[in-house]
Enzyme design. Structure first.
Site, PDB file in Angstrom:
ATOM      1  N   GLN A 121       0.743  -1.241  -0.072  1.00  0.00           N
ATOM      2  CA  GLN A 121       0.156  -0.034  -0.219  1.00  0.00           C
ATOM      3  C   GLN A 121       0.562   1.286   0.060  1.00  0.00           C
ATOM      4  O   GLN A 121       1.517   1.526   1.041  1.00  0.00           O
ATOM      5  CB  GLN A 121      -0.813   0.080   1.361  1.00  0.00           C
ATOM      6  CG  GLN A 121      -1.814   1.251   1.778  1.00  0.00           C
ATOM      7  CD  GLN A 121      -2.444   1.082   2.963  1.00  0.00           C
ATOM      8  OE1 GLN A 121      -2.804   0.033   3.264  1.00  0.00           O
ATOM      9  NE2 GLN A 121      -2.339   2.136   3.562  1.00  0.00           N
ATOM     10  N   GLY A 122       0.727   1.854  -1.171  1.00  0.00           N
ATOM     11  CA  GLY A 122       1.860   3.026  -1.155  1.00  0.00           C
ATOM     12  C   GLY A 122       1.052   4.259  -1.078  1.00  0.00           C
ATOM     13  O   GLY A 122       0.447   5.163  -1.936  1.00  0.00           O
ATOM     14  N   SER A 124       1.870   6.768   2.143  1.00  0.00           N
ATOM     15  CA  SER A 124       2.758   7.658   2.903  1.00  0.00           C
ATOM     16  C   SER A 124       3.826   8.062   2.061  1.00  0.00           C
ATOM     17  O   SER A 124       4.389   7.273   1.230  1.00  0.00           O
ATOM     18  CB  SER A 124       3.133   6.953   4.267  1.00  0.00           C
ATOM     19  OG  SER A 124       2.240   6.831   5.057  1.00  0.00           O
ATOM     20  N   SER A 156       4.516  -1.196   3.688  1.00  0.00           N
ATOM     21  CA  SER A 156       4.882  -2.429   4.244  1.00  0.00           C
ATOM     22  C   SER A 156       4.850  -3.702   3.073  1.00  0.00           C
ATOM     23  O   SER A 156       3.857  -3.405   2.592  1.00  0.00           O
ATOM     24  CB  SER A 156       3.537  -2.801   5.106  1.00  0.00           C
ATOM     25  OG  SER A 156       3.566  -2.148   6.267  1.00  0.00           O
ATOM     26  N   GLU A 240      -8.349  -0.620   8.003  1.00  0.00           N
ATOM     27  CA  GLU A 240      -7.016  -0.761   8.656  1.00  0.00           C
ATOM     28  C   GLU A 240      -6.910  -0.446  10.197  1.00  0.00           C
ATOM     29  O   GLU A 240      -6.140  -1.349  10.911  1.00  0.00           O
ATOM     30  CB  GLU A 240      -5.980   0.121   8.019  1.00  0.00           C
ATOM     31  CG  GLU A 240      -4.564  -0.541   7.980  1.00  0.00           C
ATOM     32  CD  GLU A 240      -3.682   0.487   7.211  1.00  0.00           C
ATOM     33  OE1 GLU A 240      -2.764  -0.004   7.019  1.00  0.00           O
ATOM     34  OE2 GLU A 240      -3.927   1.508   6.915  1.00  0.00           O
TER      35      GLU A 240
HETATM   36  C1  LIG Z   1       5.309  -0.375  10.933  1.00  0.00           C
HETATM   37  C2  LIG Z   1       4.905   0.770   9.858  1.00  0.00           C
HETATM   38  C3  LIG Z   1       4.175   0.197   8.673  1.00  0.00           C
HETATM   39  C4  LIG Z   1       3.640   1.244   7.785  1.00  0.00           C
HETATM   40  N1  LIG Z   1       2.929   0.631   6.590  1.00  0.00           N
HETATM   41  C5  LIG Z   1       2.487   1.712   5.820  1.00  0.00           C
HETATM   42  C6  LIG Z   1       2.113   1.391   4.537  1.00  0.00           C
HETATM   43  O1  LIG Z   1       2.044   0.122   4.165  1.00  0.00           O
HETATM   44  N2  LIG Z   1       1.888   2.175   3.583  1.00  0.00           N
HETATM   45  C7  LIG Z   1       1.539   3.499   3.857  1.00  0.00           C
HETATM   46  O2  LIG Z   1       1.270   4.227   2.923  1.00  0.00           O
HETATM   47  N3  LIG Z   1       2.209   3.925   5.327  1.00  0.00           N
HETATM   48  C8  LIG Z   1       2.686   3.014   6.155  1.00  0.00           C
HETATM   49  N4  LIG Z   1       3.231   3.340   7.258  1.00  0.00           N
HETATM   50  C9  LIG Z   1       3.158   4.940   7.403  1.00  0.00           C
HETATM   51  C10 LIG Z   1       2.331   5.413   8.410  1.00  0.00           C
HETATM   52  O3  LIG Z   1       1.055   5.618   8.022  1.00  0.00           O
HETATM   53  C11 LIG Z   1       2.925   6.947   8.923  1.00  0.00           C
HETATM   54  O4  LIG Z   1       4.097   6.569   9.562  1.00  0.00           O
HETATM   55  C12 LIG Z   1       1.792   7.740   9.774  1.00  0.00           C
HETATM   56  O5  LIG Z   1       0.515   8.002   9.130  1.00  0.00           O
HETATM   57  C13 LIG Z   1       2.501   8.862  10.405  1.00  0.00           C
HETATM   58  O6  LIG Z   1       2.932   9.576   9.477  1.00  0.00           O
HETATM   59  P1  LIG Z   1       4.497  10.166   9.834  1.00  0.00           P
HETATM   60  O7  LIG Z   1       5.504   9.191   9.961  1.00  0.00           O
HETATM   61  O8  LIG Z   1       4.830  11.152   8.495  1.00  0.00           O
HETATM   62  O9  LIG Z   1       4.289  11.087  10.967  1.00  0.00           O
HETATM   63  P2  LIG Z   1       3.923  12.559  11.371  1.00  0.00           P
HETATM   64  O10 LIG Z   1       2.851  12.860  10.719  1.00  0.00           O
HETATM   65  O11 LIG Z   1       5.289  13.505  10.992  1.00  0.00           O
HETATM   66  O12 LIG Z   1       3.861  12.722  12.818  1.00  0.00           O
HETATM   67  C14 LIG Z   1       5.111  12.646  13.717  1.00  0.00           C
HETATM   68  C15 LIG Z   1       4.436  13.064  15.001  1.00  0.00           C
HETATM   69  O13 LIG Z   1       3.535  14.184  15.254  1.00  0.00           O
HETATM   70  C16 LIG Z   1       2.271  13.897  15.438  1.00  0.00           C
HETATM   71  N5  LIG Z   1       1.253  14.673  14.708  1.00  0.00           N
HETATM   72  C17 LIG Z   1       1.458  14.856  13.339  1.00  0.00           C
HETATM   73  N6  LIG Z   1       0.135  15.670  12.906  1.00  0.00           N
HETATM   74  C18 LIG Z   1      -0.678  15.919  14.105  1.00  0.00           C
HETATM   75  C19 LIG Z   1      -1.779  16.585  14.498  1.00  0.00           C
HETATM   76  N7  LIG Z   1      -2.552  17.067  13.651  1.00  0.00           N
HETATM   77  N8  LIG Z   1      -2.109  16.587  15.797  1.00  0.00           N
HETATM   78  C20 LIG Z   1      -1.438  16.126  16.834  1.00  0.00           C
HETATM   79  N9  LIG Z   1      -0.052  15.421  16.641  1.00  0.00           N
HETATM   80  C21 LIG Z   1      -0.031  15.148  15.154  1.00  0.00           C
HETATM   81  C22 LIG Z   1       1.995  12.645  15.223  1.00  0.00           C
HETATM   82  O14 LIG Z   1       1.016  11.886  16.143  1.00  0.00           O
HETATM   83  C23 LIG Z   1       3.476  11.867  15.597  1.00  0.00           C
HETATM   84  O15 LIG Z   1       3.711  11.632  16.805  1.00  0.00           O
HETATM   85  C24 LIG Z   1       3.600   2.347   8.397  1.00  0.00           C
HETATM   86  C25 LIG Z   1       4.344   2.913   9.205  1.00  0.00           C
HETATM   87  C26 LIG Z   1       4.968   2.125  10.240  1.00  0.00           C
HETATM   88  C27 LIG Z   1       5.541   2.459  11.503  1.00  0.00           C
END
Ligand SMILES: Cc1cc2nc3c(=O)[nH]c(=O)nc-3n(C[C@H](O)[C@H](O)[C@H](O)COP(=O)(O)OP(=O)(O)OC[C@H]3O[C@@H](n4cnc5c(N)ncnc54)[C@H](O)[C@@H]3O)c2cc1C
Lengths: 375, 338
Positions: A121-122, A124, A156, A240
């Site tokens: 799933q692409g 992020s 993932s 999910e």
């Molecule tokens: C094991 C794993 C598997 C994954 N698999 C996939 C996948 O298959 N496909 C895919 O597309 N993505 C996947 N992801 C990505 C995942 O969806 C994102 O990491 C997640 O949505 C958070 O985005 P970010 O990492 O950019 O964090 P950020 O958005 O940068 O957030 C960083 C911190 O800021 C906080 N924050 C951000 N915005 C707000 C707000 N508005 N209010 C309060 N707090 C806030 C967050 O809670 C977090 O603590 C995966 C991630 C992990 C860890």
């Protein structure tokens, strides 16, 4: 109001239990060992071929059209047998069922359900995580194809995938949520590169990053209408978030069962704190089992969950992290260089409050969409 | 498996909710409104809900643990100040021994509320407490040899919980045997499971009532020119409270069902897990509700502490977090180190 099996359910449970008695593979958990992934496809296919996968989905795509409560039975029996959890693909299937046209459903879904086609799933991107709608990957039409350019991350199972469900911007001139569309893109083409990312617990096959550099996909592989990408993505992530969808109860139960065995074997070696952590993990897993039963039963009324998925995700996260704490305090970190499975379980559990939308984002949704507080 | 409420169960829930909406104490001051309390008690008596665990013609209870838990949850949601759990548990004990039902009766427990009070022969050795004792004229206790005895009660007073009264029982108080049959161990276990399921349901209702109170406050109270419910810090507190409430609801549902549907030891294990979960959740939720109310939340006039106090008592009754984690461990045969 009955937690007990109906006669049909009991018969199904017995059949599954008998099958598991001779067909349970000795696989490590996906969260602790890369070896899992080598055998995962085989496990999926075996479950499917024996008639124990995709139970609630339409027969036309390989499902059985059974009530969703059957999934809870599968989870319980997998846990009891110490078998790996069922592959969690419900979100992809639901997303396509809801947004795909008949051609997409007929052409793509059977291969997902039977485990022959592997998907990732692409969504992020490096600059678009929580704020997913800010994503920058572009898709541009070229004849009867789309050309895709961009960078996906934390994808993932990217290394095992044949196909990627890509969310890309197809219209840069409209507000950010409205210009997105979804595509199926082959991972086996020159324009696509994937590189595994190592997780904090050391495993390398959980997720990766994927670059699309002029990757191509036929127009017929757009899923949903142009501009429908955001809605499809929301369908996908809301499924999910549901523990019933994910089969995680089995995963958690398997870990706590092993911890209980470990403590029982030498009870006096453990003092109060680890035993109490384990007690909490038992309580949390039991709660989640009841919660899944409740949610799956509500579906018998035809209720499909919107914002309640965020409640479920937060509960599931609390359970996984309680199990992680119990693993660490019962199993120990493995300082002596011996078995570090417990440490791996613990470290992996930290991801649950990030993947599929962080716990902060879920709390935002609960507050505004369920409690009705100002957005 | 289908754990949706039946239409009868939904109807029961709705009629309890209607009574609660009409007669609940809407403010701390209303707790002293004797006229309302009398009407509430009369309505509850007329409903027959306190008799749901008395024996039908076959000796079985009229209703399962699920129905009584539904009533307990709804009553607690409105912080209803009329007895329910005490009389229901007393009736359930009598039924188990085939003793005739008695009106205006509750149960007595040890001073820490964690276990039923035990009389030795015809007197009490230790002090004890009759709980949920408003209007009760007698309390049931277990005797050391496993029988059932009754003791007359004096006037009830307000204790920790402003919605449910207690009577202190001094050492040496006399008791009279209700039945000379001993209560089988399985019955004690099932009865304990019912006590845990009901106190879990009570805490669940308390959490729901408390969260609703805080949510309304968060919408109405303005600071910095905005409703405080628009601040993310406040939103996240309330979101966590809501989530903990839902988790408790799921665990408590199974506990209520398990009372009559599972073998006694399994019913006890389900109830203990639910109770441990709900007890931890209820304290967190009620503390959150006080926090969201700020200074007002720390005044006697605010309903927030009424919910917290009720939660503290329901938590301690039949044991809170600690004793129930112990029960869970014992069920998995990893209890005490040998
Ligand atoms: C094991 C794993 C598997 C994954 N698999 C996939 C996948 O298959 N496909 C895919 O597309 N993505 C996947 N992801 C990505 C995942 O969806 C994102 O990491 C997640 O949505 C958070 O985005 P970010 O990492 O950019 O964090 P950020 O958005 O940068 O957030 C960083 C911190 O800021 C906080 N924050 C951000 N915005 C707000 C707000 N508005 N209010 C309060 N707090 C806030 C967050 O809670 C977090 O603590 C995966 C991630 C992990 C860890």
């Amino acid at each position: 109001m009955n937690f007990r099996d109906s006669p049909d359910e009991a018969e199904f449970r017995l059949r599954l239990r008998e099958w598991l008695a001779t067909n349970t593979p000795d696989l490590p958990a996906s969260s602790t060992s890369d070896d899992y992934w080598a055998a995962q496809a085989g496990w999926h296919q075996a479950l499917y071929d024996a008639g124990f996968f995709g139970l609630s989905w339409p027969k036309s795509i390989g499902g059985h059209e059974l009530p969703t409560v059957y999934d809870a039975i599968v989870d319980e029996e997998l846990a009891a047998a110490g078998a790996p959890p069922r592959p969690s693909l419900g979100y992809l299937v639901q997303g396509m069922l809801e947004h795909g046209n008949d051609d997409i459903k007929a052409r793509l879904l059977p291969g997902i359900v039977n485990g022959r086609d592997r998907w990732c799933q692409g969504f992020s991107e490096p600059e678009a995580g929580s704020d997913l709608a800010a994503l920058r990957t572009r898709a541009v039409p070229d004849g009867d194809e789309w050309v895709i350019t961009g960078h996906k991350i934390w994808t993932s199972y990217s290394d095992a995938a044949d196909w990627c469900l890509v969310l890309a911007r197809t219209d840069p001139d409209v507000p950010k949520h409205k210009g997105l569309s979804a595509f199926r893109v082959s991972m086996h083409q020159p324009g696509v590169q994937q590189r595994p990312l190592q997780m904090i617990n050391g495993i390398t096959r959980e997720f990766g990053e994927v670059t699309f550099d002029g990757a191509r996909t036929p127009a017929t592989d757009m899923i949903g209408a142009p501009g429908e990408g955001w809605r499809l993505a929301m369908t996908v992530v809301s499924h999910e978030r549901e523990p019933g969808e994910l089969g995680y109860v089995a995963r958690y139960k398997k870990v706590v069962n092993e911890l209980v065995k470990q403590v029982r074997a030498d009870r006096s070696a453990f003092d109060e704190e680890p035993v109490r952590d384990l007690a909490w993990a038992l309580v949390e897993v039991e709660m989640l089992r009841c919660h899944v039963a409740r949610r799956l039963s509500e579906r018998l009324d035809g209720i499909s969950h919107g914002p309640e998925g965020s409640v479920d995700k937060l509960l599931m996260t609390a359970v996984e992290q309680a199990v992680g704490h119990a693993a660490l305090s019962v199993g120990g970190a493995g300082h002596g260089g011996w078995d570090d499975t417990a440490l791996k379980v613990y470290l992996y559990s930290r991801a649950q409050s990030v993947m599929g939308g962080t716990s902060q984002i879920q709390r935002n949704l609960v507050a505004t969409r369920i409690l009705g507080l100002p957005a | 498996m289908d754990v949706r409420f039946s239409s009868e169960q939904r109807a029961l829930r709705d009629s309890v909710a209607q009574l609660v909406e009409r007669l609940r104490p809407e403010s701390v001051r209303a707790l002293d409104d004797g006229e309302r309390v009398a009407k509430l008690d009369a309505a509850l008596t007329a409903s027959g809900w306190r008799e749901l665990r008395t024996a039908d013609d076959a000796g079985a209870p009229w209703a399962t643990g699920v129905e009584v838990a539904i009533v307990a949850e709804q009553l607690a949601q409105g912080a209803v100040d009329a007895p329910f759990i005490g009389p229901v548990l007393a009736a359930d004990l009598r039924r188990r021994l085939g003793a005739a039902p008695a009106a205006a009766e509750t149960i007595a427990v040890t001073l820490d509320l964690s276990a039923p009070a035990r009389a030795d022969g015809d007197a009490f050795e230790h002090a004890a407490l009759a709980v949920d004792a408003a209007q009760a004229t007698a309390a049931l206790v277990l005797t050391r040899d496993g029988g059932l005895a009754q003791m007359p009660l004096g006037a009830a007073t307000t204790g920790v919980d402003l919605t449910r009264r207690v009577v202190e029982i001094t050492p040496g108080a006399a008791v009279a045997a209700v039945s000379d049959r001993a209560l089988p161990a399985d019955d004690v276990t099932q009865w304990t499971a019912l006590g845990l399921a009901l106190t879990s349901a009570d805490m669940l209702g308390t959490m729901r009532g408390a969260v609703r109170l805080a949510r309304d406050h968060a919408l109405n109270r303005h600071q910095y020119g905005e409703a405080i419910g628009s601040f993310q810090a406040v939103q996240h507190l309330l979101a966590d409270a809501h989530v903990a409430t839902e988790g408790s609801a799921s665990a408590a549902l199974r506990a209520a069902w398990a009372v009559d549907a599972l073998a006694p030891q399994d019913a006890l294990a389900a109830a203990a897990a639910a109770k441990a979960y709900a007890a931890r959740a209820a304290r967190m939720v009620c503390e959150t509700v006080i926090q969201v109310h700020g200074g007002i939340g720390n005044t006697w006039e605010c309903m927030a502490h009424v919910f917290l106090r009720r939660a503290l008592v329901s938590s301690d009754l039949f044991g809170g977090v600690g004793p129930n984690l112990t029960r869970v461990l014992e069920h998995h045969r990893i209890g005490v180190a040998s």
